[in-house]
Design a protein around this motif. Structure first.
Motif, PDB file in Angstrom:
ATOM      1  N   ILE A 132       0.815  -1.215   0.000  1.00  0.00           N
ATOM      2  CA  ILE A 132       0.000   0.000   0.000  1.00  0.00           C
ATOM      3  C   ILE A 132       0.852   1.271   0.000  1.00  0.00           C
ATOM      4  CG2 ILE A 132      -1.960  -1.136   1.081  1.00  0.00           C
ATOM      5  CD1 ILE A 132      -1.074  -0.005   3.760  1.00  0.00           C
ATOM      6  N   ARG A 133       0.176   2.381  -0.269  1.00  0.00           N
ATOM      7  CA  ARG A 133       0.754   3.735  -0.237  1.00  0.00           C
ATOM      8  C   ARG A 133       1.850   3.934  -1.289  1.00  0.00           C
ATOM      9  NH1 ARG A 133       0.494   2.005   5.137  1.00  0.00           N
ATOM     10  NH2 ARG A 133      -1.239   2.912   6.300  1.00  0.00           N
ATOM     11  N   THR A 134       1.738   3.263  -2.406  1.00  0.00           N
ATOM     12  CA  THR A 134       2.700   3.441  -3.500  1.00  0.00           C
ATOM     13  C   THR A 134       2.629   4.877  -4.013  1.00  0.00           C
ATOM     14  OG1 THR A 134       2.461   1.130  -4.150  1.00  0.00           O
ATOM     15  CG2 THR A 134       3.356   2.633  -5.801  1.00  0.00           C
ATOM     16  N   GLY A 135       3.796   5.516  -4.113  1.00  0.00           N
ATOM     17  CA  GLY A 135       3.874   6.878  -4.639  1.00  0.00           C
ATOM     18  C   GLY A 135       3.388   7.958  -3.702  1.00  0.00           C
ATOM     19  N   ALA A 136       3.280   7.652  -2.425  1.00  0.00           N
ATOM     20  CA  ALA A 136       2.783   8.658  -1.482  1.00  0.00           C
ATOM     21  C   ALA A 136       3.639   9.923  -1.513  1.00  0.00           C
ATOM     22  CB  ALA A 136       2.772   8.076  -0.066  1.00  0.00           C
ATOM     23  N   TRP A 137       2.987  11.051  -1.652  1.00  0.00           N
ATOM     24  CA  TRP A 137       3.631  12.371  -1.670  1.00  0.00           C
ATOM     25  C   TRP A 137       4.670  12.518  -2.775  1.00  0.00           C
ATOM     26  CZ3 TRP A 137       4.194  10.520   3.792  1.00  0.00           C
ATOM     27  CH2 TRP A 137       3.040  10.777   4.531  1.00  0.00           C
ATOM     28  N   MET A 138       4.538  11.762  -3.854  1.00  0.00           N
ATOM     29  CA  MET A 138       5.506  11.926  -4.939  1.00  0.00           C
ATOM     30  C   MET A 138       5.255  13.252  -5.646  1.00  0.00           C
ATOM     31  SD  MET A 138       4.280   9.117  -7.841  1.00  0.00           S
ATOM     32  CE  MET A 138       5.763   9.322  -8.830  1.00  0.00           C
ATOM     33  N   ILE A 139       6.344  13.905  -6.050  1.00  0.00           N
ATOM     34  CA  ILE A 139       6.287  15.210  -6.703  1.00  0.00           C
ATOM     35  C   ILE A 139       6.449  15.050  -8.212  1.00  0.00           C
ATOM     36  CG2 ILE A 139       7.385  17.483  -6.871  1.00  0.00           C
ATOM     37  CD1 ILE A 139       8.268  17.065  -3.924  1.00  0.00           C
ATOM     38  N   ARG A 140       7.439  14.283  -8.602  1.00  0.00           N
ATOM     39  CA  ARG A 140       7.668  13.950 -10.008  1.00  0.00           C
ATOM     40  C   ARG A 140       8.173  12.512 -10.086  1.00  0.00           C
ATOM     41  NH1 ARG A 140       7.433  18.242 -13.515  1.00  0.00           N
ATOM     42  NH2 ARG A 140       7.563  20.328 -12.579  1.00  0.00           N
ATOM     43  N   GLY A 141       8.440  12.075 -11.307  1.00  0.00           N
ATOM     44  CA  GLY A 141       8.942  10.720 -11.490  1.00  0.00           C
ATOM     45  C   GLY A 141       7.858   9.786 -12.000  1.00  0.00           C
ATOM     46  N   THR A 142       8.293   8.544 -12.294  1.00  0.00           N
ATOM     47  CA  THR A 142       7.398   7.537 -12.864  1.00  0.00           C
ATOM     48  C   THR A 142       7.547   6.230 -12.120  1.00  0.00           C
ATOM     49  OG1 THR A 142       7.565   8.533 -15.078  1.00  0.00           O
ATOM     50  CG2 THR A 142       6.799   6.258 -14.960  1.00  0.00           C
ATOM     51  N   ILE A 143       6.416   5.646 -11.741  1.00  0.00           N
ATOM     52  CA  ILE A 143       6.381   4.299 -11.188  1.00  0.00           C
ATOM     53  C   ILE A 143       5.612   3.427 -12.177  1.00  0.00           C
ATOM     54  CG2 ILE A 143       5.603   2.816  -9.305  1.00  0.00           C
ATOM     55  CD1 ILE A 143       5.808   5.233  -7.445  1.00  0.00           C
ATOM     56  N   VAL A 144       6.237   2.366 -12.640  1.00  0.00           N
ATOM     57  CA  VAL A 144       5.606   1.436 -13.573  1.00  0.00           C
ATOM     58  C   VAL A 144       5.367   0.125 -12.842  1.00  0.00           C
ATOM     59  CG1 VAL A 144       5.821   0.207 -15.773  1.00  0.00           C
ATOM     60  CG2 VAL A 144       6.828   2.494 -15.517  1.00  0.00           C
ATOM     61  N   THR A 145       4.143  -0.332 -12.803  1.00  0.00           N
ATOM     62  CA  THR A 145       3.842  -1.603 -12.154  1.00  0.00           C
ATOM     63  C   THR A 145       3.148  -2.536 -13.134  1.00  0.00           C
ATOM     64  OG1 THR A 145       2.618  -2.681 -10.361  1.00  0.00           O
ATOM     65  CG2 THR A 145       1.731  -0.595 -11.161  1.00  0.00           C
ATOM     66  N   LEU A 146       3.607  -3.764 -13.193  1.00  0.00           N
ATOM     67  CA  LEU A 146       3.014  -4.751 -14.090  1.00  0.00           C
ATOM     68  C   LEU A 146       1.867  -5.504 -13.430  1.00  0.00           C
ATOM     69  CD1 LEU A 146       6.143  -6.222 -15.918  1.00  0.00           C
ATOM     70  CD2 LEU A 146       4.882  -4.090 -16.323  1.00  0.00           C
ATOM     71  N   LYS A 147       1.664  -5.280 -12.148  1.00  0.00           N
ATOM     72  CA  LYS A 147       0.549  -5.872 -11.416  1.00  0.00           C
ATOM     73  C   LYS A 147      -0.289  -4.748 -10.807  1.00  0.00           C
ATOM     74  CE  LYS A 147       2.077 -10.137 -11.962  1.00  0.00           C
ATOM     75  NZ  LYS A 147       1.361 -11.126 -12.790  1.00  0.00           N
ATOM     76  N   PRO A 148      -1.597  -4.953 -10.656  1.00  0.00           N
ATOM     77  CA  PRO A 148      -2.424  -3.907 -10.037  1.00  0.00           C
ATOM     78  C   PRO A 148      -1.960  -3.585  -8.620  1.00  0.00           C
ATOM     79  CG  PRO A 148      -3.791  -5.600 -11.080  1.00  0.00           C
ATOM     80  CD  PRO A 148      -2.392  -6.126 -11.077  1.00  0.00           C
ATOM     81  N   VAL A 149      -1.989  -2.320  -8.258  1.00  0.00           N
ATOM     82  CA  VAL A 149      -1.649  -1.891  -6.904  1.00  0.00           C
ATOM     83  C   VAL A 149      -2.818  -1.080  -6.338  1.00  0.00           C
ATOM     84  CG1 VAL A 149       0.851  -1.872  -7.265  1.00  0.00           C
ATOM     85  CG2 VAL A 149      -0.479   0.191  -7.735  1.00  0.00           C
ATOM     86  N   GLN A 150      -2.922  -1.056  -5.028  1.00  0.00           N
ATOM     87  CA  GLN A 150      -3.961  -0.269  -4.367  1.00  0.00           C
ATOM     88  C   GLN A 150      -3.519   1.184  -4.332  1.00  0.00           C
ATOM     89  OE1 GLN A 150      -5.174  -1.789  -0.547  1.00  0.00           O
ATOM     90  NE2 GLN A 150      -6.092   0.161   0.068  1.00  0.00           N
ATOM     91  N   LEU A 151      -4.148   2.005  -5.153  1.00  0.00           N
ATOM     92  CA  LEU A 151      -3.731   3.399  -5.275  1.00  0.00           C
ATOM     93  C   LEU A 151      -4.349   4.265  -4.180  1.00  0.00           C
ATOM     94  CD1 LEU A 151      -4.057   3.906  -9.130  1.00  0.00           C
ATOM     95  CD2 LEU A 151      -1.942   3.734  -7.828  1.00  0.00           C
ATOM     96  N   LEU A 152      -3.584   5.264  -3.789  1.00  0.00           N
ATOM     97  CA  LEU A 152      -4.120   6.265  -2.872  1.00  0.00           C
ATOM     98  C   LEU A 152      -5.237   7.055  -3.563  1.00  0.00           C
ATOM     99  CD1 LEU A 152      -0.734   7.551  -1.463  1.00  0.00           C
ATOM    100  CD2 LEU A 152      -2.499   6.414  -0.118  1.00  0.00           C
TER     101      LEU A 152
END
Length: 272
Positions: free
Chosen positions: A191-211
């Motif tokens: 959980i909490r993938t990318g919390a408070w991210m300002i810039r950048g890229t996260i690539v996930t090949l599996k579904p994640v629980q988004l904020l």
């Protein structure tokens, strides 16, 4: 090549930042044996813990379970370190160049605040991979980290540039406060993938629980993914990018900051 064979695993973490091609490349065998390491408050020598073979090389090979050996390859700028076994905390921290390969597992803070070079871990890694140290404003600012297994908390925390690839699952807060760079999560994250991210890229090949502070933008196949796919294929990492196979769902955020980062979730064409 310089070969270091661990005599026995230390009972407390051993600080061994002298294990670096930059330090050892011009030294004789006797000089390498006398390099300093620290066991707690004790000032020791390399040969108190390692059998030393070879001299004057920017290639180092470590044999044995070095899970309690910290700071291997700190600030290295060139050469290669092969760890045949496990590695301890802060592996390749502040690294600027060269390559580190670990056949086993690695602990926390690998590649912390690195600016260049390559770290490959065959097994699992701990938390804070490529992250910023506490109180620091920026994590890794260049280079590549590839982990074959799972990783712990807060990978890529405050990273600004560079690439992190994780083949196994990641724990909470992947990409925490990201400022740039790219993280590939081949098996998703908690959980909490990318919390408070300002810039950048996260690539996930599996579904994640988004904020809830991430907003759906579109479904597409970004051109840069094809470039990444070819580059990562040369490193033994496969990622999908062909529109015939599926597309990436793009979510932007974190709007609570507000941020301009993105999370791309792969959706195969045959999925519902």
């Amino acid at each position: 090549m310089i070969t270091l064979t661990l005599k026995e695993q230390p009972n407390v973490p051993l600080e061994a930042e002298s294990i670096s091609p930059d330090v050892m490349a011009t030294l004789t065998r006797d000089a390498i044996r006398g390099l300093p390491v620290y066991l707690g408050k004790r000032h020791c020598r390399i040969d108190d813990f390692f059998e030393v073979d070879g001299a004057q090389s920017d290639r180092i090979e470590i044999h044995g379970d070095a899970a309690k050996v910290k700071w291997i390859g700190r600030e290295m700028t060139r050469g290669r370190i092969n760890v045949v076994g496990n590695a301890g905390m802060h592996l390749g921290a502040y690294m600027k160049g060269g390559t580190i390969d670990v056949s086993g597992n690695a602990s926390d803070w690998i590649g912390a605040e690195m600016t260049g070079g390559m770290i490959r871990v065959g097994g699992n890694a701990g938390g804070q991979v490529g992250a910023a140290y506490r109180g620091s404003l920026a994590g890794m600012r260049g280079g590549t980290i590839i982990v074959g297994g799972s990783v712990g908390l807060e990978i890529g925390m405050r990273m600004k540039r560079g690439v992190i690839v994780v083949k196994g699952p990641a724990r909470d807060f992947a990409g925490l406060q990201m400022k740039g760079g790219t993280i590939f999560l081949l098996s998703g994250a908690e959980i909490r993938t990318g919390a408070w991210m300002i810039r950048g890229t996260i690539v996930t090949l599996k579904p994640v629980q988004l904020l809830p502070t991430f907003c759906f933008a579109c479904a597409y196949n970004p051109a840069f993914m094809g470039i990444y796919a070819k580059h990562l294929a040369s490193l033994g990492v496969a990622i999908p990018y062909d529109a015939a196979s599926g597309s990436y769902q793009r979510f932007t955020g974190d709007t609570s900051v507000p941020g301009k980062g993105e999370i791309l979730t792969w959706r195969p064409k045959d999925s519902n």
